[in-house]
Design a protein around this motif. Structure first.
Motif, PDB file in Angstrom:
ATOM      1  N   PHE A   1       0.826  -1.201   0.000  1.00  0.00           N
ATOM      2  CA  PHE A   1       0.000   0.000   0.000  1.00  0.00           C
ATOM      3  C   PHE A   1       0.864   1.256   0.000  1.00  0.00           C
ATOM      4  CE2 PHE A   1      -2.271   3.476   2.053  1.00  0.00           C
ATOM      5  CZ  PHE A   1      -3.377   3.557   1.230  1.00  0.00           C
ATOM      6  N   LEU A   2       1.925   1.255   0.786  1.00  0.00           N
ATOM      7  CA  LEU A   2       2.825   2.417   0.840  1.00  0.00           C
ATOM      8  C   LEU A   2       3.494   2.668  -0.509  1.00  0.00           C
ATOM      9  CD1 LEU A   2       4.388   1.830   4.363  1.00  0.00           C
ATOM     10  CD2 LEU A   2       2.877   3.714   3.707  1.00  0.00           C
ATOM     11  N   ILE A   3       3.862   1.579  -1.204  1.00  0.00           N
ATOM     12  CA  ILE A   3       4.441   1.723  -2.541  1.00  0.00           C
ATOM     13  C   ILE A   3       3.402   2.337  -3.477  1.00  0.00           C
ATOM     14  CG2 ILE A   3       5.345   0.487  -4.556  1.00  0.00           C
ATOM     15  CD1 ILE A   3       6.489  -1.604  -2.539  1.00  0.00           C
ATOM     16  N   ALA A   4       2.174   1.785  -3.441  1.00  0.00           N
ATOM     17  CA  ALA A   4       1.094   2.307  -4.291  1.00  0.00           C
ATOM     18  C   ALA A   4       0.831   3.780  -4.001  1.00  0.00           C
ATOM     19  CB  ALA A   4      -0.188   1.490  -4.070  1.00  0.00           C
ATOM     20  N   LEU A   5       0.911   4.146  -2.743  1.00  0.00           N
ATOM     21  CA  LEU A   5       0.650   5.529  -2.327  1.00  0.00           C
ATOM     22  C   LEU A   5       1.746   6.482  -2.803  1.00  0.00           C
ATOM     23  CD1 LEU A   5      -1.456   6.963  -0.457  1.00  0.00           C
ATOM     24  CD2 LEU A   5       0.218   6.738   1.371  1.00  0.00           C
TER      25      LEU A   5
ATOM     26  N   GLN B   1      14.200   7.019 -12.699  1.00  0.00           N
ATOM     27  CA  GLN B   1      13.874   8.145 -13.574  1.00  0.00           C
ATOM     28  C   GLN B   1      15.109   8.926 -14.043  1.00  0.00           C
ATOM     29  OE1 GLN B   1      10.359  10.492 -12.313  1.00  0.00           O
ATOM     30  NE2 GLN B   1       9.937   8.814 -10.913  1.00  0.00           N
ATOM     31  N   THR B   2      16.184   8.902 -13.285  1.00  0.00           N
ATOM     32  CA  THR B   2      17.372   9.660 -13.701  1.00  0.00           C
ATOM     33  C   THR B   2      18.416   8.779 -14.388  1.00  0.00           C
ATOM     34  OG1 THR B   2      18.308   9.443 -11.486  1.00  0.00           O
ATOM     35  CG2 THR B   2      17.142  11.495 -11.980  1.00  0.00           C
ATOM     36  N   VAL B   3      18.730   7.630 -13.800  1.00  0.00           N
ATOM     37  CA  VAL B   3      19.754   6.753 -14.369  1.00  0.00           C
ATOM     38  C   VAL B   3      19.217   5.975 -15.571  1.00  0.00           C
ATOM     39  CG1 VAL B   3      21.315   4.808 -13.912  1.00  0.00           C
ATOM     40  CG2 VAL B   3      20.934   6.545 -12.148  1.00  0.00           C
ATOM     41  N   PHE B   4      18.017   5.389 -15.408  1.00  0.00           N
ATOM     42  CA  PHE B   4      17.461   4.549 -16.478  1.00  0.00           C
ATOM     43  C   PHE B   4      16.520   5.313 -17.414  1.00  0.00           C
ATOM     44  CE2 PHE B   4      18.551   1.620 -13.001  1.00  0.00           C
ATOM     45  CZ  PHE B   4      19.450   0.798 -13.674  1.00  0.00           C
ATOM     46  N   ARG B   5      16.359   6.610 -17.151  1.00  0.00           N
ATOM     47  CA  ARG B   5      15.594   7.503 -18.033  1.00  0.00           C
ATOM     48  C   ARG B   5      14.120   7.107 -18.227  1.00  0.00           C
ATOM     49  NH1 ARG B   5      18.475  11.893 -17.734  1.00  0.00           N
ATOM     50  NH2 ARG B   5      20.600  11.663 -18.427  1.00  0.00           N
ATOM     51  N   PHE B   6      13.526   6.496 -17.220  1.00  0.00           N
ATOM     52  CA  PHE B   6      12.080   6.258 -17.241  1.00  0.00           C
ATOM     53  C   PHE B   6      11.390   7.600 -17.056  1.00  0.00           C
ATOM     54  CE2 PHE B   6      12.416   1.808 -17.128  1.00  0.00           C
ATOM     55  CZ  PHE B   6      11.179   1.208 -16.954  1.00  0.00           C
ATOM     56  N   SER B   7      10.313   7.830 -17.758  1.00  0.00           N
ATOM     57  CA  SER B   7       9.539   9.045 -17.479  1.00  0.00           C
ATOM     58  C   SER B   7       8.739   8.796 -16.199  1.00  0.00           C
ATOM     59  CB  SER B   7       8.594   9.364 -18.636  1.00  0.00           C
ATOM     60  OG  SER B   7       7.545   8.412 -18.687  1.00  0.00           O
ATOM     61  N   LYS B   8       8.309   9.866 -15.561  1.00  0.00           N
ATOM     62  CA  LYS B   8       7.506   9.754 -14.339  1.00  0.00           C
ATOM     63  C   LYS B   8       6.229   8.964 -14.631  1.00  0.00           C
ATOM     64  CE  LYS B   8       5.631  12.644 -10.665  1.00  0.00           C
ATOM     65  NZ  LYS B   8       5.400  13.992 -10.174  1.00  0.00           N
ATOM     66  N   ARG B   9       5.648   9.219 -15.818  1.00  0.00           N
ATOM     67  CA  ARG B   9       4.410   8.545 -16.233  1.00  0.00           C
ATOM     68  C   ARG B   9       4.646   7.042 -16.396  1.00  0.00           C
ATOM     69  NH1 ARG B   9       2.306   6.895 -21.028  1.00  0.00           N
ATOM     70  NH2 ARG B   9       0.041   6.825 -21.146  1.00  0.00           N
ATOM     71  N   ASP B  10       5.739   6.663 -17.073  1.00  0.00           N
ATOM     72  CA  ASP B  10       6.034   5.240 -17.285  1.00  0.00           C
ATOM     73  C   ASP B  10       6.285   4.521 -15.962  1.00  0.00           C
ATOM     74  OD1 ASP B  10       5.732   5.571 -19.997  1.00  0.00           O
ATOM     75  OD2 ASP B  10       7.880   5.587 -20.453  1.00  0.00           O
ATOM     76  N   TRP B  11       7.001   5.173 -15.073  1.00  0.00           N
ATOM     77  CA  TRP B  11       7.263   4.611 -13.738  1.00  0.00           C
ATOM     78  C   TRP B  11       5.938   4.341 -13.015  1.00  0.00           C
ATOM     79  CZ3 TRP B  11      10.121   2.265 -10.257  1.00  0.00           C
ATOM     80  CH2 TRP B  11       9.884   2.455  -8.898  1.00  0.00           C
ATOM     81  N   ALA B  12       5.036   5.319 -13.040  1.00  0.00           N
ATOM     82  CA  ALA B  12       3.732   5.169 -12.378  1.00  0.00           C
ATOM     83  C   ALA B  12       2.911   4.056 -13.024  1.00  0.00           C
ATOM     84  CB  ALA B  12       2.967   6.490 -12.406  1.00  0.00           C
ATOM     85  N   LEU B  13       2.934   3.974 -14.346  1.00  0.00           N
ATOM     86  CA  LEU B  13       2.176   2.934 -15.057  1.00  0.00           C
ATOM     87  C   LEU B  13       2.698   1.538 -14.737  1.00  0.00           C
ATOM     88  CD1 LEU B  13       1.718   4.543 -18.609  1.00  0.00           C
ATOM     89  CD2 LEU B  13      -0.085   4.074 -16.934  1.00  0.00           C
ATOM     90  N   VAL B  14       4.018   1.364 -14.824  1.00  0.00           N
ATOM     91  CA  VAL B  14       4.624   0.044 -14.579  1.00  0.00           C
ATOM     92  C   VAL B  14       4.384  -0.405 -13.138  1.00  0.00           C
ATOM     93  CG1 VAL B  14       6.834  -1.185 -14.397  1.00  0.00           C
ATOM     94  CG2 VAL B  14       6.353   0.214 -16.406  1.00  0.00           C
ATOM     95  N   MET B  15       4.635   0.481 -12.173  1.00  0.00           N
ATOM     96  CA  MET B  15       4.484   0.105 -10.760  1.00  0.00           C
ATOM     97  C   MET B  15       3.023  -0.137 -10.388  1.00  0.00           C
ATOM     98  SD  MET B  15       7.389  -0.415  -9.558  1.00  0.00           S
ATOM     99  CE  MET B  15       6.916  -0.658  -7.857  1.00  0.00           C
ATOM    100  N   SER B  16       2.119   0.685 -10.923  1.00  0.00           N
ATOM    101  CA  SER B  16       0.685   0.489 -10.649  1.00  0.00           C
ATOM    102  C   SER B  16       0.234  -0.860 -11.197  1.00  0.00           C
ATOM    103  CB  SER B  16      -0.143   1.607 -11.268  1.00  0.00           C
ATOM    104  OG  SER B  16       0.164   2.840 -10.677  1.00  0.00           O
TER     105      SER B  16
END
Length: 197
Positions: A26-30, A163-178
């Protein structure tokens, strides 16, 4: 001081227990859509969770509320799912500034539900009258808050690296983790004892 440390550690271990990963999930999702610059909002949400958790324990310890364990165990993954789905559909959109939004209420609700889920165990480790459990309960709440801040910090560090080293966008990070969290939590809902009648 030693008694404080005992209940503080119980709170700490309660969140960081590898077998009770629903709390961490839940904390990760939050935390998914946030960065270090959003620390005030994250701190507010984490504190809201702790308040809900502590309130539920208080109500349970004083015998004001009692909920069946099966229902609680079903509702916990539901709140994780709601949070992850919300972030899946709002990924990449500007964060809303109002403090009383869906995530705020889900966080409070999750805190209450999770507190109810832990209330039976908490009552067994504490003897004596309900009023004598008040100070240990607050010590336990501080342990929960500290553990949650550790989890949130780790998630923010991983998010920053991705997001900085692997150049994931904030949106992609949120989509993948969600999507990952939804994939983990759906089996928890399907396998819930609530379906066994």
């Amino acid at each position: 001081m030693s008694e404080f440390w005992i209940y503080f550690q119980i709170g700490l271990k309660h969140v960081l227990d590898i077998h009770a990963y629903d709390h961490v999930l839940f904390l990760i999702a939050l935390t998914i859509p946030y960065a270090f610059k959003d620390w005030k909002r994250i701190l507010l949400l984490v504190t809201v969770f702790t308040v809900g958790h502590t309130l539920a324990l208080l109500l349970s310890v004083f015998g004001i509320i009692a909920v069946k364990a099966n229902l609680v165990e079903f509702l916990i993954p539901i709140t994780i799912l709601v949070t992850a789905v919300f972030h899946l559909f709002t990924a990449g959109k500007a964060a809303k500034n109002e403090s009383l939004n869906l995530i705020f209420f889900v966080t409070l609700f999750f805190g209450i539900i999770h507190g109810l889920g832990f209330s039976n165990y908490f009552k067994t480790i504490l003897g004596g009258t309900a009023s004598s459990k008040l100070v240990p309960l607050l010590e336990f709440a501080l342990g929960i808050e500290a553990a949650q801040l550790i989890v949130v910090f780790v998630v923010l560090v991983i998010s920053y690296i991705v997001q900085t080293v692997f150049r994931f966008s904030k949106r992609d990070w949120a989509l993948v983790m969600s999507a990952f969290i939804i994939g983990v939590v759906i089996p928890m809902i399907v396998e819930s004892p609530i379906w066994n009648r």
